[in-house]
Scaffold this motif. Structure first.
Motif, PDB file in Angstrom:
ATOM      1  N   ARG A   1       0.180   6.388   1.131  1.00  0.00           N
ATOM      2  CA  ARG A   1      -0.119   5.360   0.071  1.00  0.00           C
ATOM      3  C   ARG A   1      -0.328   6.331  -1.296  1.00  0.00           C
ATOM      4  NH1 ARG A   1      -1.974   0.035   1.668  1.00  0.00           N
ATOM      5  NH2 ARG A   1      -2.000   0.139   4.153  1.00  0.00           N
ATOM      6  N   ALA A   2       0.232   5.959  -2.207  1.00  0.00           N
ATOM      7  CA  ALA A   2       0.067   6.621  -3.537  1.00  0.00           C
ATOM      8  C   ALA A   2      -1.299   5.805  -4.305  1.00  0.00           C
ATOM      9  CB  ALA A   2       1.334   6.349  -4.772  1.00  0.00           C
TER      10      ALA A   2
ATOM     11  N   MET B   1       3.903   3.166  -8.485  1.00  0.00           N
ATOM     12  CA  MET B   1       4.865   4.408  -8.354  1.00  0.00           C
ATOM     13  C   MET B   1       6.011   3.992  -8.520  1.00  0.00           C
ATOM     14  SD  MET B   1       4.995   5.994  -4.514  1.00  0.00           S
ATOM     15  CE  MET B   1       6.573   6.898  -4.964  1.00  0.00           C
TER      16      MET B   1
ATOM     17  N   ILE C   1       9.345  11.398  -9.417  1.00  0.00           N
ATOM     18  CA  ILE C   1       7.947  10.603  -9.044  1.00  0.00           C
ATOM     19  C   ILE C   1       7.160  10.108 -10.216  1.00  0.00           C
ATOM     20  CG2 ILE C   1       6.021  10.206  -7.590  1.00  0.00           C
ATOM     21  CD1 ILE C   1       8.781  10.565  -6.019  1.00  0.00           C
TER      22      ILE C   1
ATOM     23  N   LEU D   1       3.591   8.197 -11.081  1.00  0.00           N
ATOM     24  CA  LEU D   1       2.568   7.604 -10.685  1.00  0.00           C
ATOM     25  C   LEU D   1       1.687   6.956 -11.797  1.00  0.00           C
ATOM     26  CD1 LEU D   1       0.997  10.321  -8.208  1.00  0.00           C
ATOM     27  CD2 LEU D   1       2.665   8.073  -7.733  1.00  0.00           C
TER      28      LEU D   1
END
Length: 106
Positions: A48-49, A53, A99, A101
């Protein structure tokens, strides 16, 4: 030498063909943007971030699993996940992902 990150208003060029190590491009209070390089066969087990994201495929091919489905990401494909949504990645062909976040840092 400490790595420098782009500041608000800075222009950033992303080398989409380089297989070099991962590169953090932007790091600020509530956002982090980085290029993730993966070699064919690499796997990121379910995790899990630390916030919402997005993952955009810049080059190569990955299988991105989330919400009980597996999606093939090819160059130009982007996927968004809500806060802390579990996901896994299986790299089919050497790939580069952008990516982003959205973090809960204080």
């Amino acid at each position: 030498m400490a790595q420098t990150h782009a500041k608000s208003g800075d222009l950033v060029w992303i080398d989409t063909q380089s297989g070099e190590a991962n590169q953090v491009l932007v790091r600020d209070t509530h956002i982090e943007i980085f290029r993730l390089s993966l070699a064919a066969g690499a796997q990121l087990q379910s995790h899990r971030a630390a916030g919402a994201m997005s993952a955009q495929c810049l080059s190569g091919e990955v299988r991105f699993s989330c919400h009980g489905q597996t999606h093939t990401l090819l160059p130009g494909a982007l996927i968004y996940l809500q806060d802390a949504e579990p996901h896994a990645v299986d790299c089919v062909q050497d790939a580069s992902l952008l990516i982003t976040l959205f973090l809960h840092r204080r």
